[in-house]
Scaffold this motif. Sequence first.
Motif, PDB file in Angstrom:
ATOM      1  N   ASP A  38      -8.910   4.753   4.303  1.00 26.40           N
ATOM      2  CA  ASP A  38      -8.804   4.411   3.032  1.00 26.40           C
ATOM      3  C   ASP A  38      -9.410   3.152   2.941  1.00 26.40           C
ATOM      4  O   ASP A  38      -9.397   2.169   3.598  1.00 26.40           O
ATOM      5  CB  ASP A  38      -7.269   4.330   2.670  1.00 26.40           C
ATOM      6  N   HIS A  41       0.888  -1.234  -0.036  1.00 28.49           N
ATOM      7  CA  HIS A  41       0.021   0.012   0.042  1.00 28.49           C
ATOM      8  C   HIS A  41       0.789   1.401  -0.059  1.00 28.49           C
ATOM      9  O   HIS A  41       0.708   2.238  -0.724  1.00 28.49           O
ATOM     10  CB  HIS A  41      -0.908  -0.017   1.103  1.00 28.49           C
ATOM     11  N   TRP A  77     -12.836   6.887   0.483  1.00 30.41           N
ATOM     12  CA  TRP A  77     -12.553   7.108   1.657  1.00 30.41           C
ATOM     13  C   TRP A  77     -13.729   7.913   2.550  1.00 30.41           C
ATOM     14  O   TRP A  77     -14.588   8.347   2.030  1.00 30.41           O
ATOM     15  CB  TRP A  77     -11.488   8.418   1.720  1.00 30.41           C
ATOM     16  N   HIS A  81      -7.447  -1.965  -2.428  1.00 30.33           N
ATOM     17  CA  HIS A  81      -5.967  -2.109  -2.075  1.00 30.33           C
ATOM     18  C   HIS A  81      -5.514  -1.766  -0.744  1.00 30.33           C
ATOM     19  O   HIS A  81      -4.367  -2.306  -0.355  1.00 30.33           O
ATOM     20  CB  HIS A  81      -4.917  -1.248  -2.979  1.00 30.33           C
TER      21      HIS A  81
END
Length: 205
Positions: free
Chosen positions: A164, A30, A129, A168
């Motif tokens: 986040d 990340h 987000w 991913h």
Amino acid sequence: MAKEYYELSPLKYDYADLEPYISEEQLRIHHDKHHQSYVNNVNSILQMMEMARKEGKDFDYKATAKAFSFNMAGHVLHDYFWWGMIPAEKASEEPVGELAEALKEDFGSFDRFRKEFSEVASTVEGSGWAALTFCTDTRRLGIVQIEKHNVNLVPDFPLIMAIDVWEHAYYLDYKNERSKFIDAFWNIVNWEGIDKRYQQLQNMK
Ligand code: MN3
């Protein structure tokens, strides 16, 4: 004066320090791959525009503005995400300081805030987000949902903390189970740092 470019800052903890909530492998990919790519992209857009201006050439203004905003916001939001976390053994379980008081005042209790923030994060459509903001005009805390990295961001709503919820961010650890990742996140929130950020915003008009 020489202009600068964006840089990827190192994390303030080791890659394995957020385990078991975020694995070393997940955090490495990340930070070192995904976040780095936003930094690289925004810098190459800046260089491309500088070159075009020097040579008096046009570029695709619409696509470039869009890509610039996406990659720049991607970089900035990840910084909020990284510094808003801390190894679990150093994290307090609940908010501290003036932020703790403000959360109680605006949301009724920390539990209510946590529930709302988790719901906002888990219902982001696609990639995006959730963030806690402070409106310098009304002095209210607010939770916003940001799609991609740059859709729904409101000027003058500075961010206090962000999570986040792009896949991913959690896929290696939690597969498609975003809400498990959100639950885990609460164990590693850097409440002291976030309270400092909140206090700084108090002086902004
Ligand atoms: Mn990310």
